[in-house]
Design a protein around this motif. Structure first.
Motif, PDB file in Angstrom:
ATOM      1  N   THR A 148       0.838  -1.211   0.000  1.00 19.92           N
ATOM      2  CA  THR A 148       0.000   0.000   0.000  1.00 19.92           C
ATOM      3  C   THR A 148       0.869   1.255   0.000  1.00 19.92           C
ATOM      4  N   ASP A 149       1.932   1.229   0.788  1.00 21.63           N
ATOM      5  CA  ASP A 149       2.881   2.350   0.818  1.00 21.63           C
ATOM      6  C   ASP A 149       3.516   2.555  -0.560  1.00 21.63           C
ATOM      7  N   SER A 150       3.943   1.447  -1.200  1.00 19.05           N
ATOM      8  CA  SER A 150       4.582   1.565  -2.521  1.00 19.05           C
ATOM      9  C   SER A 150       3.632   2.180  -3.543  1.00 19.05           C
ATOM     10  N   LEU A 151       2.369   1.752  -3.507  1.00 20.91           N
ATOM     11  CA  LEU A 151       1.394   2.281  -4.450  1.00 20.91           C
ATOM     12  C   LEU A 151       1.153   3.768  -4.195  1.00 20.91           C
ATOM     13  N   GLY A 152       1.094   4.144  -2.918  1.00 20.91           N
ATOM     14  CA  GLY A 152       0.967   5.566  -2.600  1.00 20.91           C
ATOM     15  C   GLY A 152       2.192   6.360  -3.026  1.00 20.91           C
ATOM     16  N   TRP A 153       3.357   5.735  -2.896  1.00 20.43           N
ATOM     17  CA  TRP A 153       4.605   6.439  -3.222  1.00 20.43           C
ATOM     18  C   TRP A 153       4.756   6.665  -4.720  1.00 20.43           C
ATOM     19  N   VAL A 154       4.349   5.692  -5.544  1.00 23.47           N
ATOM     20  CA  VAL A 154       4.459   5.907  -6.985  1.00 23.47           C
ATOM     21  C   VAL A 154       3.489   7.001  -7.426  1.00 23.47           C
ATOM     22  N   LEU A 155       2.331   7.090  -6.777  1.00 26.32           N
ATOM     23  CA  LEU A 155       1.394   8.179  -7.081  1.00 26.32           C
ATOM     24  C   LEU A 155       1.990   9.535  -6.674  1.00 26.32           C
ATOM     25  N   TYR A 156       2.719   9.538  -5.557  1.00 30.38           N
ATOM     26  CA  TYR A 156       3.422  10.761  -5.138  1.00 30.38           C
ATOM     27  C   TYR A 156       4.422  11.169  -6.211  1.00 30.38           C
ATOM     28  N   ARG A 157       5.177  10.180  -6.729  1.00 36.25           N
ATOM     29  CA  ARG A 157       6.174  10.472  -7.754  1.00 36.25           C
ATOM     30  C   ARG A 157       5.522  10.945  -9.067  1.00 36.25           C
ATOM     31  N   MET A 158       4.283  10.554  -9.255  1.00 42.09           N
ATOM     32  CA  MET A 158       3.545  10.978 -10.449  1.00 42.09           C
ATOM     33  C   MET A 158       2.775  12.281 -10.207  1.00 42.09           C
ATOM     34  N   ALA A 176      -1.540   3.053   4.642  1.00 44.57           N
ATOM     35  CA  ALA A 176      -0.302   2.311   4.887  1.00 44.57           C
ATOM     36  C   ALA A 176       0.185   2.519   6.315  1.00 44.57           C
ATOM     37  N   VAL A 177       0.089   3.766   6.820  1.00 45.97           N
ATOM     38  CA  VAL A 177       0.504   4.050   8.198  1.00 45.97           C
ATOM     39  C   VAL A 177      -0.416   3.339   9.180  1.00 45.97           C
ATOM     40  N   ARG A 178      -1.692   3.274   8.848  1.00 49.63           N
ATOM     41  CA  ARG A 178      -2.614   2.546   9.725  1.00 49.63           C
ATOM     42  C   ARG A 178      -2.234   1.065   9.802  1.00 49.63           C
ATOM     43  N   LEU A 179      -1.835   0.506   8.663  1.00 56.11           N
ATOM     44  CA  LEU A 179      -1.470  -0.911   8.614  1.00 56.11           C
ATOM     45  C   LEU A 179      -0.103  -1.184   9.231  1.00 56.11           C
ATOM     46  N   GLU A 180       0.838  -0.266   9.071  1.00 59.15           N
ATOM     47  CA  GLU A 180       2.208  -0.451   9.591  1.00 59.15           C
ATOM     48  C   GLU A 180       2.632   0.806  10.344  1.00 59.15           C
ATOM     49  N   PRO A 181       2.056   1.068  11.511  1.00 57.54           N
ATOM     50  CA  PRO A 181       2.321   2.333  12.211  1.00 57.54           C
ATOM     51  C   PRO A 181       3.732   2.466  12.770  1.00 57.54           C
ATOM     52  N   GLN A 182       4.480   1.356  12.862  1.00 56.72           N
ATOM     53  CA  GLN A 182       5.813   1.396  13.448  1.00 56.72           C
ATOM     54  C   GLN A 182       6.925   1.432  12.402  1.00 56.72           C
ATOM     55  N   ASP A 183       6.555   1.551  11.124  1.00 56.44           N
ATOM     56  CA  ASP A 183       7.585   1.575  10.091  1.00 56.44           C
ATOM     57  C   ASP A 183       7.962   3.026   9.796  1.00 56.44           C
ATOM     58  N   PRO A 184       9.210   3.438  10.085  1.00 59.77           N
ATOM     59  CA  PRO A 184       9.584   4.848   9.938  1.00 59.77           C
ATOM     60  C   PRO A 184       9.541   5.334   8.492  1.00 59.77           C
ATOM     61  N   ALA A 185       9.882   4.488   7.522  1.00 62.16           N
ATOM     62  CA  ALA A 185       9.889   4.924   6.118  1.00 62.16           C
ATOM     63  C   ALA A 185       8.475   5.252   5.652  1.00 62.16           C
ATOM     64  N   ILE A 186       7.516   4.440   6.065  1.00 59.42           N
ATOM     65  CA  ILE A 186       6.132   4.684   5.656  1.00 59.42           C
ATOM     66  C   ILE A 186       5.614   5.978   6.281  1.00 59.42           C
ATOM     67  N   LEU A 230      11.108  10.067  12.972  1.00 63.49           N
ATOM     68  CA  LEU A 230      12.424  10.165  13.609  1.00 63.49           C
ATOM     69  C   LEU A 230      12.436   9.462  14.955  1.00 63.49           C
ATOM     70  N   GLU A 231      11.346   9.502  15.671  1.00 65.00           N
ATOM     71  CA  GLU A 231      11.260   8.763  16.936  1.00 65.00           C
ATOM     72  C   GLU A 231      11.432   7.258  16.700  1.00 65.00           C
ATOM     73  N   LEU A 232      10.923   6.801  15.553  1.00 67.66           N
ATOM     74  CA  LEU A 232      11.045   5.381  15.223  1.00 67.66           C
ATOM     75  C   LEU A 232      12.419   5.025  14.667  1.00 67.66           C
ATOM     76  N   ASP A 233      13.135   6.011  14.123  1.00 71.18           N
ATOM     77  CA  ASP A 233      14.457   5.768  13.522  1.00 71.18           C
ATOM     78  C   ASP A 233      15.361   6.936  13.901  1.00 71.18           C
ATOM     79  N   GLU A 234      15.888   6.921  15.122  1.00 81.66           N
ATOM     80  CA  GLU A 234      16.632   8.057  15.667  1.00 81.66           C
ATOM     81  C   GLU A 234      17.950   8.303  14.946  1.00 81.66           C
ATOM     82  N   ASP A 235      18.464   7.331  14.231  1.00 76.34           N
ATOM     83  CA  ASP A 235      19.753   7.483  13.549  1.00 76.34           C
ATOM     84  C   ASP A 235      19.603   7.966  12.111  1.00 76.34           C
ATOM     85  N   ASN A 236      18.429   8.368  11.710  1.00 74.82           N
ATOM     86  CA  ASN A 236      18.177   8.788  10.322  1.00 74.82           C
ATOM     87  C   ASN A 236      18.611  10.248  10.154  1.00 74.82           C
TER      88      ASN A 236
END
Length: 604
Positions: free
Chosen positions: A526-536, A549-559, A584-590
């Motif tokens: 779902t995130d990938s499909l949203g991201w390609v639409l963003y790129r378009m 996508a965030v609802r489905l995977e709330p702990q994934d920092p990239a999403i 950033l809270e989910l991925d402090e080293d980013n």
């Protein structure tokens, strides 16, 4: 009746005869003496070995002496008698191979001993030496053309060795001797099917159709003739008649059920089995057949009911317990599966199969140390040894013990260098250990073993990608997708990467829509499909999908970061910064995300 040794076949052997014995063997077991004599005779076939235990040492059974005397007087020569008696002694002690060798020597010493030839033929058949069995059975028939047992045995041997015409000739010869020989008629009828002459089976079976006791068996044989001929449809009628006439007989039910299944008539087979079980509820064979039919239909709950009933009827059936456990494992009922496996283990504590499936159940229950202990008990050479070593390697990798995992799988692959699951495990574990160059090498080795195995392509594509060789990765991914067009994760990998690189966005969008249809509810797709639409630059459509996508995977920092990006593109700065902060809270080293926040920090 044979000329010299025929009477001997009926003699029970214990101690045996009062021929003058020479040489002392007081402390040697009879079977040892006999086996030693057979071996010693290889050195000098012309002389009778002089190492037979005395009659007093062996201890003849009461009442045998008179019969043994008659045997001795009927022998053609002493050597034939000697080997015959040795053979009978070995038969008594179930030393089949040695008995066969001794009796073969007896037949060689007295070629006219038809009954000895017959006994050798039976022993050779039992041990699978059909060429030898045929030779000795033919010797009997040559001497005694009317010998019914020899004809029947010879026909069976010829049938087993696919000499069908010759076998039919022997059965017909036997029926000339004994027209009422039921077994010969039944076997001949089935043989006609193999000869593609099933209609002749009716003629062979004609007398049996008229007899109430043999009619059901005759219809069964006729059905089998049609099956042997490859005409399952024609077999149905005779099998149905056999079921009707042979009330309570299991063979016709099994035969009809099997042909129904071959014809794709599973519901008819189920109805047949259930009708039989209604009258015979405790029949284990039919419960097993019904259970396997239901398993083949993937009706696991109904199959489980049948195998549960089997374990009730036969609590000591390891196979029923194992099948029950397999079904429970496939249903995710791991604790119940473990209970059945423990019961099976109690009955067969040294079974490697049970240990392997115990290990799997314990893995699912996250009792990893216990699982590893079960796998480790399986020794090289036992069933499931390679599978157990592979599972242990995967478990080590999951615990971040990558070097140990690779050492374990490398050692296994040295023992089984062409085993596909071992090569795949090595390939995957190298990827997990970030040994990307090694992945390229093991992928090439695996593809040389099985060129159509796409998993090597997929893993190599990921390795190429990690090595910065996108052109090679892209080529492997496209090749893999041609082999596995419905692999949603492969579609996602290629489509997302195209979107991330800003390449082939239309194709990427189509690919990701297909992936989403194949795996609905997958947060990453779902995130990938949203991201390609963003790129378009289709931001509103993208926003809807990225929120999902965030609802489905709330702990994934990239999403979560992607959601922030599309919010910023829509000029919803405050919401965007909030999403980035959560990422950033989910991925402090980013560091890149931290810089992004600094650039837009004034929007708080």
């Amino acid at each position: 009746m044979m000329k010299s040794l025929g009477v001997m076949v009926a003699v029970g052997v214990a101690g045996l005869w009062s021929m003058a014995a020479v040489g002392g063997c007081a402390n040697v077991a009879p079977s040892q003496v006999a086996q030693n004599d057979v071996k010693a005779s290889a050195q000098s076939k012309s002389d009778v070995p002089l190492t037979l235990a005395s009659a007093s040492q062996i201890g003849p059974a009461k009442g045998d002496q008179a019969r043994l005397t008659r045997i001795r007087e009927s022998l053609a020569n002493r050597q034939a008698a000697y080997y015959y008696v040795i053979g009978q002694l070995l038969l008594r002690e179930r030393a089949w191979a040695e008995a066969e060798e001794a009796l073969s020597r007896a037949a060689e010493a007295d070629p006219s001993a038809a009954e000895v030839h017959l006994l050798v033929a039976k022993l050779a058949t039992q041990r699978g030496n059909l060429k030898k069995a045929e030779k000795h059975a033919r010797a009997v028939v040559a001497q005694s053309p009317d010998h019914a047992d020899a004809r029947l045995l010879l026909a069976g041997i010829l049938n087993a060795t696919k000499q069908y015409e010759a076998a039919a000739k022997e059965y017909n010869a036997l029926l000339e001797i004994e027209p009422g020989h039921v077994q010969a008629r039944l076997m001949l009828a089935q043989l006609y099917g193999k000869l593609k002459r099933a209609d002749e089976a009716r003629l062979a079976l004609a007398p049996l159709f008229l007899d109430e006791e043999t009619a059901w068996g005759a219809h069964l044989a006729l059905g089998r003739a049609y099956v042997n001929q490859g005409d399952a449809e024609k077999a149905v009628g005779p099998f149905q008649k056999a079921v009707e006439l042979g009330e309570g007989q299991i063979e016709p039910v099994m035969a009809l059920g099997a042909v129904y299944q071959d014809l794709g008539r599973g519901p008819d087979a189920e109805k047949l089995y259930r009708a039989f079980l209604k009258e015979h509820p405790n029949n284990r064979v039919i419960h097993n057949s019904l259970g396997r039919l239901l398993l083949n239909r993937d009706d696991r709950n109904a199959a489980l009911t049948e195998f549960r009933e089997l374990t009730r009827l036969q609590p000591n059936s390891v196979q029923a317990r194992l099948t029950t456990a397999f079904i429970l494992l496939s249903q995710g009922k791991y604790q119940e599966a473990l209970s059945d496996l423990r019961l099976a283990e109690a009955m067969q504590p040294d079974s490697a199969s049970i240990r392997y499936y115990l290990g799997q159940a314990l893995e699912y229950l996250e009792s990893l140390d216990e699982a590893a202990a079960e796998y480790a008990k399986i020794s090289q050479g036992q069933p499931f040894y390679p599978e157990a070593r592979i599972r242990l390697a995967y478990m080590l990798s999951d615990q971040e013990k990558h070097e140990e995992a690779l050492a374990a799988i490398t050692a296994l692959n040295k023992l089984y260098p062409k085993r596909l699951d071992g090569l795949l495990a090595l390939n995957y574990l190298q990827l997990q250990a970030k040994r990307y160059d090694a992945v390229l090498q093991s992928s090439a080795e695996g593809l040389s073993v099985k060129p159509e195995e796409g998993r090597f392509l997929f893993n190599r594509a990921m390795a190429y990608d990690k090595l910065g060789k996108w052109a090679e990765a892209e080529s492997d991914l496209q090749a893999y997708i041609k082999l596995s067009p419905d692999d949603a994760h492969a579609l996602n990998y290629l489509g997302y990467t195209w979107a991330e690189r800003g390449e082939r966005l239309g194709e990427a969008h189509d690919m990701l829509k297909r992936a989403a249809a194949l795996a609905p509810g997958d947060g990453y797709i779902t995130d990938s499909l949203g991201w390609v639409l963003y790129r378009m630059n289709r931001y509103e459509e993208s926003l809807h999908l990225l929120r999902e996508a965030v609802r489905l995977e709330p702990q994934d920092p990239a999403i979560v970061e992607h959601l922030g990006d599309v919010l910023m593109a829509l000029n919803r700065r405050k919401e965007a910064v909030g999403a980035w902060r959560r990422a950033l809270e989910l991925d402090e080293d980013n560091a890149a995300l931290r810089d992004k926040l600094k650039q837009h920090g004034s929007a708080q």
